[in-house]
Design an enzyme around this catalytic site. Structure first.
Site, PDB file in Angstrom:
ATOM      1  N   SER A  12     -21.226  53.958 -24.949  1.00 38.48           N
ATOM      2  CA  SER A  12     -20.112  54.879 -24.078  1.00 38.48           C
ATOM      3  C   SER A  12     -19.709  56.088 -24.671  1.00 38.48           C
ATOM      4  O   SER A  12     -19.048  55.969 -25.815  1.00 38.48           O
ATOM      5  CB  SER A  12     -19.041  54.114 -23.618  1.00 38.48           C
ATOM      6  OG  SER A  12     -18.028  54.932 -23.022  1.00 38.48           O
ATOM      7  N   HIS A  37     -23.997  55.718 -21.547  1.00 35.85           N
ATOM      8  CA  HIS A  37     -22.902  55.277 -20.705  1.00 35.85           C
ATOM      9  C   HIS A  37     -22.191  56.447 -20.470  1.00 35.85           C
ATOM     10  O   HIS A  37     -21.328  56.650 -21.565  1.00 35.85           O
ATOM     11  CB  HIS A  37     -22.209  54.229 -21.262  1.00 35.85           C
ATOM     12  CG  HIS A  37     -21.529  53.298 -20.095  1.00 35.85           C
ATOM     13  ND1 HIS A  37     -22.032  52.469 -19.120  1.00 35.85           N
ATOM     14  CD2 HIS A  37     -20.219  53.258 -20.067  1.00 35.85           C
ATOM     15  CE1 HIS A  37     -20.972  52.058 -18.429  1.00 35.85           C
ATOM     16  NE2 HIS A  37     -19.995  52.479 -18.960  1.00 35.85           N
ATOM     17  N   ASP A  39     -18.553  57.181 -18.512  1.00 33.10           N
ATOM     18  CA  ASP A  39     -17.379  56.474 -17.761  1.00 33.10           C
ATOM     19  C   ASP A  39     -16.611  57.843 -16.980  1.00 33.10           C
ATOM     20  O   ASP A  39     -16.157  58.678 -17.588  1.00 33.10           O
ATOM     21  CB  ASP A  39     -16.438  55.891 -18.745  1.00 33.10           C
ATOM     22  CG  ASP A  39     -16.932  54.905 -19.504  1.00 33.10           C
ATOM     23  OD1 ASP A  39     -16.862  54.732 -20.548  1.00 33.10           O
ATOM     24  OD2 ASP A  39     -17.552  54.103 -18.719  1.00 33.10           O
ATOM     25  N   MET A  41     -13.518  58.627 -14.585  1.00 28.74           N
ATOM     26  CA  MET A  41     -12.363  57.870 -14.324  1.00 28.74           C
ATOM     27  C   MET A  41     -11.457  58.964 -13.424  1.00 28.74           C
ATOM     28  O   MET A  41     -11.535  60.053 -13.857  1.00 28.74           O
ATOM     29  CB  MET A  41     -11.500  57.719 -15.598  1.00 28.74           C
ATOM     30  CG  MET A  41     -12.411  56.517 -16.389  1.00 28.74           C
ATOM     31  SD  MET A  41     -11.332  56.157 -17.945  1.00 28.74           S
ATOM     32  CE  MET A  41     -12.457  54.876 -18.636  1.00 28.74           C
ATOM     33  N   HIS A  70     -20.951  55.353 -14.575  1.00 24.56           N
ATOM     34  CA  HIS A  70     -19.965  54.342 -14.327  1.00 24.56           C
ATOM     35  C   HIS A  70     -18.807  54.891 -13.528  1.00 24.56           C
ATOM     36  O   HIS A  70     -17.944  55.524 -14.182  1.00 24.56           O
ATOM     37  CB  HIS A  70     -19.589  53.460 -15.539  1.00 24.56           C
ATOM     38  CG  HIS A  70     -18.621  52.342 -15.158  1.00 24.56           C
ATOM     39  ND1 HIS A  70     -17.684  51.921 -16.388  1.00 24.56           N
ATOM     40  CD2 HIS A  70     -17.939  51.747 -14.296  1.00 24.56           C
ATOM     41  CE1 HIS A  70     -17.079  51.056 -16.065  1.00 24.56           C
ATOM     42  NE2 HIS A  70     -17.066  50.974 -14.659  1.00 24.56           N
ATOM     43  N   MET A  72     -15.456  54.885 -12.058  1.00 27.94           N
ATOM     44  CA  MET A  72     -14.130  54.212 -11.867  1.00 27.94           C
ATOM     45  C   MET A  72     -13.423  54.964 -10.884  1.00 27.94           C
ATOM     46  O   MET A  72     -12.212  55.520 -11.499  1.00 27.94           O
ATOM     47  CB  MET A  72     -13.768  53.832 -13.172  1.00 27.94           C
ATOM     48  CG  MET A  72     -14.096  52.774 -13.845  1.00 27.94           C
ATOM     49  SD  MET A  72     -14.027  52.673 -15.663  1.00 27.94           S
ATOM     50  CE  MET A  72     -15.224  54.175 -16.159  1.00 27.94           C
ATOM     51  N   MET A 141     -16.986  43.841 -16.135  1.00 25.51           N
ATOM     52  CA  MET A 141     -16.043  44.503 -17.166  1.00 25.51           C
ATOM     53  C   MET A 141     -15.555  43.439 -17.752  1.00 25.51           C
ATOM     54  O   MET A 141     -15.014  42.191 -17.177  1.00 25.51           O
ATOM     55  CB  MET A 141     -15.136  45.111 -16.316  1.00 25.51           C
ATOM     56  CG  MET A 141     -15.450  46.328 -15.414  1.00 25.51           C
ATOM     57  SD  MET A 141     -16.316  47.634 -16.394  1.00 25.51           S
ATOM     58  CE  MET A 141     -14.826  47.742 -17.504  1.00 25.51           C
ATOM     59  N   ASP A 177     -19.621  45.642 -20.246  1.00 21.00           N
ATOM     60  CA  ASP A 177     -18.811  46.772 -20.565  1.00 21.00           C
ATOM     61  C   ASP A 177     -17.303  46.428 -20.960  1.00 21.00           C
ATOM     62  O   ASP A 177     -16.471  46.025 -20.163  1.00 21.00           O
ATOM     63  CB  ASP A 177     -18.698  47.806 -19.226  1.00 21.00           C
ATOM     64  CG  ASP A 177     -18.295  49.242 -19.663  1.00 21.00           C
ATOM     65  OD1 ASP A 177     -18.030  50.018 -18.576  1.00 21.00           O
ATOM     66  OD2 ASP A 177     -18.126  49.452 -20.744  1.00 21.00           O
TER      67      ASP A 177
HETATM   68  C1  DX5 Z   1     -13.760  51.264 -20.174  1.00 20.90           C
HETATM   69  C2  DX5 Z   1     -15.088  51.789 -19.995  1.00 20.90           C
HETATM   70  C3  DX5 Z   1     -15.975  51.551 -21.154  1.00 20.90           C
HETATM   71  C4  DX5 Z   1     -15.229  51.704 -22.407  1.00 20.90           C
HETATM   72  C5  DX5 Z   1     -16.021  50.614 -23.511  1.00 20.90           C
HETATM   73  O1  DX5 Z   1     -12.950  51.285 -18.854  1.00 20.90           O
HETATM   74  O2  DX5 Z   1     -15.874  51.403 -18.969  1.00 20.90           O
HETATM   75  O3  DX5 Z   1     -17.307  51.713 -21.045  1.00 20.90           O
HETATM   76  O4  DX5 Z   1     -15.672  53.126 -22.687  1.00 20.90           O
HETATM   77  O5  DX5 Z   1     -15.429  51.097 -24.888  1.00 20.90           O
HETATM   78  P1  DX5 Z   1     -15.295  50.097 -25.939  1.00 20.90           P
HETATM   79  O6  DX5 Z   1     -16.754  49.517 -26.326  1.00 20.90           O
HETATM   80  O7  DX5 Z   1     -14.837  50.668 -26.985  1.00 20.90           O
HETATM   81  O8  DX5 Z   1     -14.646  48.767 -25.355  1.00 20.90           O
HETATM   82 ZN    ZN Z   2     -17.916  51.945 -18.621  1.00 20.67          ZN
END
Ligand code: DX5
Ligand code: ZN
Length: 229
Positions: A12, A37, A39, A41, A70, A72, A141, A177
Protein backbone atom coordinates in the site's frame (compact mmCIF):
# COMPACT_ATOMS: atom_id res chain seq x y z
CA UNK A 1 -7.80 -22.19 -17.15
CA UNK A 2 -7.53 -22.57 -13.38
CA UNK A 3 -7.97 -19.43 -11.33
CA UNK A 4 -4.69 -18.08 -9.90
CA UNK A 5 -4.97 -18.33 -6.10
CA UNK A 6 -1.22 -18.10 -5.51
CA UNK A 7 -0.13 -15.56 -2.92
CA UNK A 8 0.12 -12.02 -4.30
CA UNK A 9 1.71 -9.13 -2.38
CA UNK A 10 0.16 -5.67 -2.87
CA UNK A 11 2.16 -2.96 -1.05
CA UNK A 12 0.00 0.00 0.00
CA UNK A 13 1.59 3.26 -1.12
CA UNK A 14 -0.09 4.96 1.84
CA UNK A 15 3.17 4.05 3.64
CA UNK A 16 5.42 5.31 0.83
CA UNK A 17 7.25 8.66 0.63
CA UNK A 18 4.51 11.02 -0.58
CA UNK A 19 7.06 13.27 -2.23
CA UNK A 20 8.29 10.44 -4.44
CA UNK A 21 5.43 8.19 -5.61
CA UNK A 22 6.79 7.51 -9.11
CA UNK A 23 10.14 6.22 -7.85
CA UNK A 24 8.54 4.41 -4.91
CA UNK A 25 6.15 2.52 -7.22
CA UNK A 26 8.97 1.54 -9.57
CA UNK A 27 11.07 0.46 -6.59
CA UNK A 28 8.46 -1.93 -5.14
CA UNK A 29 7.79 -3.38 -8.60
CA UNK A 30 11.50 -3.85 -9.30
CA UNK A 31 11.70 -5.56 -5.90
CA UNK A 32 9.02 -8.08 -6.84
CA UNK A 33 5.59 -6.91 -5.68
CA UNK A 34 2.60 -8.34 -7.58
CA UNK A 35 0.10 -5.47 -7.33
CA UNK A 36 0.16 -1.82 -6.20
CA UNK A 37 -2.52 -0.92 -3.63
CA UNK A 38 -3.85 2.67 -3.74
CA UNK A 39 -5.88 3.85 -0.73
CA UNK A 40 -8.42 6.54 -1.63
CA UNK A 41 -9.83 8.31 1.44
CA UNK A 42 -12.38 11.16 1.56
CA UNK A 43 -12.21 12.46 5.16
CA UNK A 44 -15.90 11.43 5.50
CA UNK A 45 -16.24 7.65 5.21
CA UNK A 46 -12.86 7.46 6.94
CA UNK A 47 -11.08 10.13 9.08
CA UNK A 48 -8.25 10.70 6.61
CA UNK A 49 -7.76 12.27 3.16
CA UNK A 50 -5.59 10.94 0.30
CA UNK A 51 -5.85 10.70 -3.50
CA UNK A 52 -8.29 12.18 -6.02
CA UNK A 53 -8.56 10.79 -9.61
CA UNK A 54 -5.83 13.18 -10.94
CA UNK A 55 -3.31 11.81 -8.43
CA UNK A 56 -4.22 8.21 -9.31
CA UNK A 57 -3.88 9.06 -13.01
CA UNK A 58 -0.37 10.38 -12.24
CA UNK A 59 0.55 7.08 -10.57
CA UNK A 60 -0.66 4.99 -13.56
CA UNK A 61 2.33 5.36 -15.93
CA UNK A 62 4.60 4.06 -13.16
CA UNK A 63 2.50 0.94 -12.46
CA UNK A 64 3.54 -1.99 -14.67
CA UNK A 65 1.76 -4.68 -12.61
CA UNK A 66 -1.85 -4.23 -11.35
CA UNK A 67 -3.28 -0.96 -9.97
CA UNK A 68 -5.60 -1.96 -7.15
CA UNK A 69 -7.70 1.06 -6.11
CA UNK A 70 -9.39 0.84 -2.71
CA UNK A 71 -12.18 3.45 -2.42
CA UNK A 72 -12.90 4.41 1.19
CA UNK A 73 -15.35 7.11 0.11
CA UNK A 74 -19.10 7.69 0.51
CA UNK A 75 -21.04 8.21 -1.69
CA UNK A 76 -19.03 6.20 -4.19
CA UNK A 77 -21.01 5.63 -7.43
CA UNK A 78 -20.37 9.08 -8.91
CA UNK A 79 -16.57 8.63 -8.70
CA UNK A 80 -16.28 5.19 -10.29
CA UNK A 81 -15.91 6.38 -13.89
CA UNK A 82 -13.24 8.92 -12.89
CA UNK A 83 -11.09 6.31 -11.13
CA UNK A 84 -11.62 3.89 -14.03
CA UNK A 85 -10.47 6.62 -16.43
CA UNK A 86 -7.48 7.22 -14.14
CA UNK A 87 -6.34 3.69 -14.99
CA UNK A 88 -7.51 1.43 -12.14
CA UNK A 89 -7.39 -2.31 -12.88
CA UNK A 90 -9.43 -3.12 -9.77
CA UNK A 91 -11.85 -0.77 -8.02
CA UNK A 92 -13.07 -1.83 -4.58
CA UNK A 93 -16.00 -0.06 -2.97
CA UNK A 94 -17.17 -0.59 0.60
CA UNK A 95 -20.46 -2.39 1.23
CA UNK A 96 -21.04 0.12 4.06
CA UNK A 97 -20.60 3.09 1.68
CA UNK A 98 -23.42 2.29 -0.76
CA UNK A 99 -27.17 1.87 -0.44
CA UNK A 100 -27.27 -0.15 -3.68
CA UNK A 101 -24.22 -2.49 -3.72
CA UNK A 102 -25.55 -4.42 -6.74
CA UNK A 103 -25.76 -1.16 -8.73
CA UNK A 104 -22.31 -0.06 -7.52
CA UNK A 105 -20.71 -3.34 -8.62
CA UNK A 106 -22.52 -3.14 -11.95
CA UNK A 107 -21.14 0.38 -12.45
CA UNK A 108 -17.57 -0.78 -11.76
CA UNK A 109 -17.82 -3.64 -14.26
CA UNK A 110 -19.54 -1.43 -16.84
CA UNK A 111 -16.58 0.92 -16.56
CA UNK A 112 -14.45 -2.01 -17.79
CA UNK A 113 -12.71 -2.55 -14.44
CA UNK A 114 -12.54 -5.58 -12.11
CA UNK A 115 -14.94 -5.17 -9.18
CA UNK A 116 -14.06 -5.44 -5.51
CA UNK A 117 -16.31 -5.36 -2.45
CA UNK A 118 -14.68 -4.26 0.81
CA UNK A 119 -16.03 -5.23 4.23
CA UNK A 120 -15.19 -3.39 7.46
CA UNK A 121 -14.22 -5.57 10.46
CA UNK A 122 -17.67 -5.15 12.02
CA UNK A 123 -19.56 -6.17 8.88
CA UNK A 124 -20.83 -9.75 8.53
CA UNK A 125 -21.31 -11.91 5.43
CA UNK A 126 -25.11 -11.88 5.56
CA UNK A 127 -25.66 -9.49 2.65
CA UNK A 128 -23.32 -10.83 -0.03
CA UNK A 129 -25.00 -14.02 -1.28
CA UNK A 130 -26.79 -12.34 -4.21
CA UNK A 131 -23.74 -10.29 -5.14
CA UNK A 132 -21.26 -13.14 -5.65
CA UNK A 133 -21.59 -13.16 -9.44
CA UNK A 134 -20.87 -9.40 -9.56
CA UNK A 135 -17.60 -9.62 -7.64
CA UNK A 136 -14.00 -10.27 -8.78
CA UNK A 137 -12.50 -9.69 -5.34
CA UNK A 138 -13.50 -9.35 -1.69
CA UNK A 139 -11.44 -7.01 0.50
CA UNK A 140 -11.57 -8.10 4.12
CA UNK A 141 -10.48 -5.20 6.30
CA UNK A 142 -8.38 -6.45 9.19
CA UNK A 143 -8.13 -2.94 10.64
CA UNK A 144 -10.71 -0.19 10.86
CA UNK A 145 -10.02 1.76 7.66
CA UNK A 146 -8.30 5.13 7.60
CA UNK A 147 -4.64 4.63 8.55
CA UNK A 148 -1.63 2.40 8.05
CA UNK A 149 0.39 0.86 10.87
CA UNK A 150 -2.58 -0.38 12.90
CA UNK A 151 -2.87 -3.69 14.77
CA UNK A 152 -4.34 -6.74 13.00
CA UNK A 153 -7.86 -7.76 14.13
CA UNK A 154 -7.75 -11.55 14.64
CA UNK A 155 -11.54 -12.02 14.67
CA UNK A 156 -11.45 -11.66 10.86
CA UNK A 157 -9.69 -15.01 10.40
CA UNK A 158 -13.01 -16.80 10.97
CA UNK A 159 -14.72 -14.45 8.48
CA UNK A 160 -12.18 -15.33 5.80
CA UNK A 161 -12.67 -19.07 6.37
CA UNK A 162 -16.44 -18.65 5.95
CA UNK A 163 -15.99 -16.44 2.89
CA UNK A 164 -13.61 -18.91 1.25
CA UNK A 165 -16.15 -21.70 1.55
CA UNK A 166 -18.97 -19.41 0.34
CA UNK A 167 -16.95 -18.55 -2.78
CA UNK A 168 -16.30 -22.19 -3.67
CA UNK A 169 -14.83 -22.48 -7.20
CA UNK A 170 -15.85 -19.01 -8.29
CA UNK A 171 -12.97 -16.92 -9.74
CA UNK A 172 -12.97 -14.45 -6.82
CA UNK A 173 -9.86 -13.23 -4.99
CA UNK A 174 -9.82 -12.67 -1.24
CA UNK A 175 -7.69 -9.65 -0.38
CA UNK A 176 -6.67 -8.91 3.21
CA UNK A 177 -6.06 -5.31 4.13
CA UNK A 178 -4.50 -4.03 7.35
CA UNK A 179 -1.86 -5.19 9.81
CA UNK A 180 -0.30 -7.78 7.50
CA UNK A 181 3.14 -8.94 8.68
CA UNK A 182 5.19 -12.15 8.47
CA UNK A 183 3.19 -13.28 11.56
CA UNK A 184 -0.33 -12.49 10.37
CA UNK A 185 0.11 -13.29 6.65
CA UNK A 186 0.27 -17.10 7.20
CA UNK A 187 -2.90 -16.97 9.33
CA UNK A 188 -4.81 -15.45 6.43
CA UNK A 189 -3.23 -17.62 3.75
CA UNK A 190 -4.25 -20.71 5.72
CA UNK A 191 -7.79 -19.30 6.01
CA UNK A 192 -8.05 -18.95 2.21
CA UNK A 193 -6.83 -15.46 1.27
CA UNK A 194 -4.59 -14.95 -1.77
CA UNK A 195 -3.96 -11.18 -2.04
CA UNK A 196 -2.14 -9.55 0.88
CA UNK A 197 -1.96 -5.77 1.18
CA UNK A 198 1.00 -4.58 3.22
CA UNK A 199 1.95 -0.97 3.86
CA UNK A 200 4.14 -0.47 6.91
CA UNK A 201 5.50 -4.06 6.75
CA UNK A 202 6.92 -3.41 3.24
CA UNK A 203 8.03 0.22 3.38
CA UNK A 204 9.44 0.39 6.94
CA UNK A 205 13.23 0.59 6.97
CA UNK A 206 13.56 1.07 3.21
CA UNK A 207 13.58 3.94 0.71
CA UNK A 208 14.14 4.54 -3.01
CA UNK A 209 17.85 4.63 -2.11
CA UNK A 210 17.56 1.34 -0.16
CA UNK A 211 15.01 -0.59 -2.29
CA UNK A 212 16.56 -3.94 -1.38
CA UNK A 213 14.84 -3.58 2.01
CA UNK A 214 11.48 -3.51 0.19
CA UNK A 215 12.48 -6.69 -1.62
CA UNK A 216 13.48 -8.47 1.59
CA UNK A 217 10.19 -7.48 3.25
CA UNK A 218 8.06 -8.53 0.24
CA UNK A 219 9.79 -11.92 -0.02
CA UNK A 220 9.52 -12.55 3.73
CA UNK A 221 5.75 -11.95 3.71
CA UNK A 222 5.22 -13.99 0.55
CA UNK A 223 7.33 -16.92 1.80
CA UNK A 224 5.59 -16.98 5.18
CA UNK A 225 2.16 -16.94 3.52
CA UNK A 226 2.92 -19.42 0.73
CA UNK A 227 4.20 -21.93 3.27
CA UNK A 228 0.81 -21.81 5.03
CA UNK A 229 -1.41 -22.11 1.92
C1 DX5 B 1 -6.19 1.29 5.72
C2 DX5 B 1 -5.80 0.94 4.31
C3 DX5 B 1 -4.67 -0.07 4.23
C4 DX5 B 1 -3.38 0.37 4.92
C5 DX5 B 1 -2.54 -0.84 5.22
O1 DX5 B 1 -7.40 1.94 5.72
O2 DX5 B 1 -6.90 0.48 3.57
O3 DX5 B 1 -4.42 -0.39 2.88
O4 DX5 B 1 -2.69 1.27 4.13
O5 DX5 B 1 -1.42 -0.46 5.94
P1 DX5 B 1 -0.70 -1.45 6.98
O6 DX5 B 1 -0.26 -2.65 6.18
O7 DX5 B 1 0.43 -0.64 7.52
O8 DX5 B 1 -1.72 -1.83 8.01
ZN1 ZN C 1 -6.46 -0.36 1.56
Amino acid sequence: MTFDRSIKIAPSILSADFANFGQEIRAIEDQGCDWVHVDVMDGHFVPNLTFGPPAVAAFRPHVKTVMDVHLMIAPVDQYIDAYAAAGADYISAHLEATTHPHRTLQAIRSAGVKSGLALNPGTGLGDIEYLLDMIDMFVVMTVNPGFGGQKFIHSQIDKVKKLRSLIGDRPIHIEIDGGITTETAPLMAAAGADVLVAGSAVFTGGSVDKPEVYGKNIRAIRDAASAAQ
